[in-house]
Motif scaffolding. Sequence first.
Motif, PDB file in Angstrom:
ATOM      1  N   ASN A 263       0.852  -1.191   0.000  1.00  0.00           N
ATOM      2  CA  ASN A 263       0.000   0.000   0.000  1.00  0.00           C
ATOM      3  C   ASN A 263       0.886   1.239   0.000  1.00  0.00           C
ATOM      4  OD1 ASN A 263      -2.404  -1.425   0.126  1.00  0.00           O
ATOM      5  ND2 ASN A 263      -2.528  -1.348   2.344  1.00  0.00           N
ATOM      6  N   TYR A 264       0.724   2.083  -1.021  1.00  0.00           N
ATOM      7  CA  TYR A 264       1.471   3.331  -1.126  1.00  0.00           C
ATOM      8  C   TYR A 264       0.471   4.477  -1.228  1.00  0.00           C
ATOM      9  CZ  TYR A 264       5.035   0.010  -2.695  1.00  0.00           C
ATOM     10  OH  TYR A 264       5.897  -1.057  -2.795  1.00  0.00           O
ATOM     11  N   ALA A 265       0.701   5.551  -0.487  1.00  0.00           N
ATOM     12  CA  ALA A 265      -0.167   6.721  -0.606  1.00  0.00           C
ATOM     13  C   ALA A 265       0.299   7.604  -1.759  1.00  0.00           C
ATOM     14  CB  ALA A 265      -0.205   7.506   0.698  1.00  0.00           C
ATOM     15  N   VAL A 266       1.567   8.028  -1.751  1.00  0.00           N
ATOM     16  CA  VAL A 266       2.117   8.870  -2.821  1.00  0.00           C
ATOM     17  C   VAL A 266       3.427   8.245  -3.296  1.00  0.00           C
ATOM     18  CG1 VAL A 266       3.007  11.153  -3.445  1.00  0.00           C
ATOM     19  CG2 VAL A 266       1.102  10.958  -1.836  1.00  0.00           C
ATOM     20  N   VAL A 267       3.551   8.086  -4.620  1.00  0.00           N
ATOM     21  CA  VAL A 267       4.776   7.549  -5.209  1.00  0.00           C
ATOM     22  C   VAL A 267       5.312   8.560  -6.219  1.00  0.00           C
ATOM     23  CG1 VAL A 267       5.771   5.718  -6.639  1.00  0.00           C
ATOM     24  CG2 VAL A 267       4.090   5.142  -4.886  1.00  0.00           C
ATOM     25  N   ASN A 268       6.612   8.848  -6.122  1.00  0.00           N
ATOM     26  CA  ASN A 268       7.305   9.761  -7.042  1.00  0.00           C
ATOM     27  C   ASN A 268       8.389   8.971  -7.757  1.00  0.00           C
ATOM     28  OD1 ASN A 268       5.998  12.239  -6.029  1.00  0.00           O
ATOM     29  ND2 ASN A 268       7.100  11.725  -4.164  1.00  0.00           N
ATOM     30  N   LEU A 269       8.361   8.972  -9.104  1.00  0.00           N
ATOM     31  CA  LEU A 269       9.305   8.185  -9.887  1.00  0.00           C
ATOM     32  C   LEU A 269      10.028   9.048 -10.921  1.00  0.00           C
ATOM     33  CD1 LEU A 269       6.920   5.205 -10.706  1.00  0.00           C
ATOM     34  CD2 LEU A 269       8.645   5.268  -8.906  1.00  0.00           C
ATOM     35  N   ASN A 270      11.289   8.700 -11.196  1.00  0.00           N
ATOM     36  CA  ASN A 270      12.041   9.262 -12.323  1.00  0.00           C
ATOM     37  C   ASN A 270      12.053  10.790 -12.365  1.00  0.00           C
ATOM     38  OD1 ASN A 270      12.452   6.599 -13.136  1.00  0.00           O
ATOM     39  ND2 ASN A 270      10.557   6.581 -14.291  1.00  0.00           N
ATOM     40  N   ASN A 271      12.753  11.380 -11.424  1.00  0.00           N
ATOM     41  CA  ASN A 271      12.909  12.841 -11.360  1.00  0.00           C
ATOM     42  C   ASN A 271      11.594  13.574 -11.151  1.00  0.00           C
ATOM     43  OD1 ASN A 271      15.778  12.920 -11.699  1.00  0.00           O
ATOM     44  ND2 ASN A 271      15.424  12.336 -13.821  1.00  0.00           N
ATOM     45  N   SER A 272      10.737  12.999 -10.368  1.00  0.00           N
ATOM     46  CA  SER A 272       9.496  13.668  -9.997  1.00  0.00           C
ATOM     47  C   SER A 272       9.768  14.440  -8.709  1.00  0.00           C
ATOM     48  CB  SER A 272       8.382  12.642  -9.782  1.00  0.00           C
ATOM     49  OG  SER A 272       7.216  13.288  -9.344  1.00  0.00           O
TER      50      SER A 272
ATOM     51  N   GLU B 221       6.779   7.089  -1.205  1.00  0.00           N
ATOM     52  CA  GLU B 221       7.935   6.392  -1.768  1.00  0.00           C
ATOM     53  C   GLU B 221       8.447   7.214  -2.939  1.00  0.00           C
ATOM     54  OE1 GLU B 221       8.876   2.558  -4.443  1.00  0.00           O
ATOM     55  OE2 GLU B 221       8.189   2.105  -2.408  1.00  0.00           O
ATOM     56  N   SER B 222       9.757   7.413  -2.985  1.00  0.00           N
ATOM     57  CA  SER B 222      10.371   8.169  -4.079  1.00  0.00           C
ATOM     58  C   SER B 222      11.554   7.389  -4.624  1.00  0.00           C
ATOM     59  CB  SER B 222      10.836   9.535  -3.585  1.00  0.00           C
ATOM     60  OG  SER B 222       9.724  10.307  -3.209  1.00  0.00           O
ATOM     61  N   ARG B 223      11.585   7.272  -5.939  1.00  0.00           N
ATOM     62  CA  ARG B 223      12.692   6.599  -6.622  1.00  0.00           C
ATOM     63  C   ARG B 223      13.332   7.597  -7.576  1.00  0.00           C
ATOM     64  NH1 ARG B 223       9.716   0.910  -8.193  1.00  0.00           N
ATOM     65  NH2 ARG B 223       8.998   0.478  -6.076  1.00  0.00           N
ATOM     66  N   ASP B 224      14.604   7.889  -7.330  1.00  0.00           N
ATOM     67  CA  ASP B 224      15.347   8.856  -8.149  1.00  0.00           C
ATOM     68  C   ASP B 224      14.594  10.172  -8.256  1.00  0.00           C
ATOM     69  OD1 ASP B 224      17.438   7.010  -8.629  1.00  0.00           O
ATOM     70  OD2 ASP B 224      16.185   6.041 -10.145  1.00  0.00           O
ATOM     71  N   SER B 225      14.070  10.638  -7.137  1.00  0.00           N
ATOM     72  CA  SER B 225      13.293  11.880  -7.071  1.00  0.00           C
ATOM     73  C   SER B 225      13.671  12.655  -5.822  1.00  0.00           C
ATOM     74  CB  SER B 225      11.795  11.559  -7.070  1.00  0.00           C
ATOM     75  OG  SER B 225      11.431  10.898  -8.265  1.00  0.00           O
ATOM     76  N   ASN B 226      13.278  13.923  -5.772  1.00  0.00           N
ATOM     77  CA  ASN B 226      13.612  14.801  -4.657  1.00  0.00           C
ATOM     78  C   ASN B 226      12.351  15.485  -4.135  1.00  0.00           C
ATOM     79  OD1 ASN B 226      16.626  14.573  -4.950  1.00  0.00           O
ATOM     80  ND2 ASN B 226      16.126  15.402  -6.947  1.00  0.00           N
ATOM     81  N   PRO B 227      11.512  14.775  -3.381  1.00  0.00           N
ATOM     82  CA  PRO B 227      10.284  15.394  -2.893  1.00  0.00           C
ATOM     83  C   PRO B 227      10.553  16.381  -1.755  1.00  0.00           C
ATOM     84  CG  PRO B 227      10.515  13.229  -1.948  1.00  0.00           C
ATOM     85  CD  PRO B 227      11.634  13.386  -2.940  1.00  0.00           C
TER      86      PRO B 227
ATOM     87  N   LEU C   5       7.335   5.850   6.672  1.00  0.00           N
ATOM     88  CA  LEU C   5       6.778   7.190   6.480  1.00  0.00           C
ATOM     89  C   LEU C   5       7.245   7.743   5.149  1.00  0.00           C
ATOM     90  CD1 LEU C   5       7.409   8.386  10.090  1.00  0.00           C
ATOM     91  CD2 LEU C   5       5.170   8.083   9.034  1.00  0.00           C
ATOM     92  N   ILE C   6       8.539   7.617   4.872  1.00  0.00           N
ATOM     93  CA  ILE C   6       9.083   8.002   3.571  1.00  0.00           C
ATOM     94  C   ILE C   6      10.238   7.060   3.258  1.00  0.00           C
ATOM     95  CG2 ILE C   6      10.541   9.798   4.587  1.00  0.00           C
ATOM     96  CD1 ILE C   6      10.296  11.333   1.914  1.00  0.00           C
ATOM     97  N   GLN C   7      10.208   6.516   2.050  1.00  0.00           N
ATOM     98  CA  GLN C   7      11.330   5.723   1.557  1.00  0.00           C
ATOM     99  C   GLN C   7      11.879   6.463   0.347  1.00  0.00           C
ATOM    100  OE1 GLN C   7      12.761   1.367   0.903  1.00  0.00           O
ATOM    101  NE2 GLN C   7      10.766   1.571  -0.040  1.00  0.00           N
ATOM    102  N   ASN C   8      13.157   6.779   0.400  1.00  0.00           N
ATOM    103  CA  ASN C   8      13.775   7.545  -0.676  1.00  0.00           C
ATOM    104  C   ASN C   8      14.884   6.704  -1.291  1.00  0.00           C
ATOM    105  OD1 ASN C   8      13.129  10.079  -1.797  1.00  0.00           O
ATOM    106  ND2 ASN C   8      15.212  10.741  -1.358  1.00  0.00           N
ATOM    107  N   MET C   9      14.641   6.204  -2.486  1.00  0.00           N
ATOM    108  CA  MET C   9      15.603   5.360  -3.189  1.00  0.00           C
ATOM    109  C   MET C   9      16.233   6.182  -4.304  1.00  0.00           C
ATOM    110  SD  MET C   9      13.526   1.765  -3.240  1.00  0.00           S
ATOM    111  CE  MET C   9      11.982   2.425  -3.844  1.00  0.00           C
ATOM    112  N   GLY C  10      17.296   6.864  -3.979  1.00  0.00           N
ATOM    113  CA  GLY C  10      17.944   7.778  -4.927  1.00  0.00           C
ATOM    114  C   GLY C  10      17.340   9.160  -4.791  1.00  0.00           C
ATOM    115  N   GLY C  11      18.167  10.169  -4.706  1.00  0.00           N
ATOM    116  CA  GLY C  11      17.679  11.532  -4.515  1.00  0.00           C
ATOM    117  C   GLY C  11      17.621  11.886  -3.044  1.00  0.00           C
ATOM    118  N   THR C  12      17.115  13.083  -2.777  1.00  0.00           N
ATOM    119  CA  THR C  12      17.023  13.586  -1.405  1.00  0.00           C
ATOM    120  C   THR C  12      15.602  14.029  -1.124  1.00  0.00           C
ATOM    121  OG1 THR C  12      19.312  14.354  -1.461  1.00  0.00           O
ATOM    122  CG2 THR C  12      17.892  15.310   0.219  1.00  0.00           C
ATOM    123  N   GLY C  13      15.020  13.463  -0.082  1.00  0.00           N
ATOM    124  CA  GLY C  13      13.700  13.886   0.365  1.00  0.00           C
ATOM    125  C   GLY C  13      13.854  14.875   1.499  1.00  0.00           C
ATOM    126  N   LYS C  14      13.060  15.938   1.490  1.00  0.00           N
ATOM    127  CA  LYS C  14      13.091  16.939   2.551  1.00  0.00           C
ATOM    128  C   LYS C  14      11.720  16.985   3.202  1.00  0.00           C
ATOM    129  CE  LYS C  14      16.594  19.593   0.213  1.00  0.00           C
ATOM    130  NZ  LYS C  14      16.872  20.729  -0.634  1.00  0.00           N
TER     131      LYS C  14
END
Length: 138
Positions: A43-52, A74-80, A95-104
């Motif tokens: 279950n994912y609420a918000v997913v950010n992919l590929n430089n999103s 969840e963010s993959r190669d993104s900077n939310p 709460l947040i999984q960041n696979m590549g990039g920086t989440g703030k």
Amino acid sequence: DAEMRFLTVRNTGRNCSTAIQNEGASPLLTHLTAANTGAGQHNYAVVNLNNSNTTMTDVTATASPAIVANEAVESRDSNPTIVQSKLIAPGGGALIQNMGGTGKVALTQLVGGFFVANGGSVQCFNNYNENMAAVTCP
């Protein structure tokens, strides 16, 4: 690269499902609720992919417990960037999984769950839990 605001999105039933997914776009998500409350495997609420590089302001992102994993963001190669929001991942979810990039994440209520950097990083500024106690990133 548009803005979604004053909206509620709920996903209640599929395996490996997402309430809101951004791929290769950098939208503004403002004053919204994204909830994935299905009983599936993921279950994912918000997913950010590929430089999103999504900016989330006043967003409540909830991912209910799932068989395998639940993640509020969840963010993959993104900077939310997440500001003045509420991330909810009960039952041992992320709460947040960041696979590549920086989440703030700033000025946000964090309920349940944990952070996962997993090849990326997460920066936190003045966040708190449901008891208004300070929460720090790993």
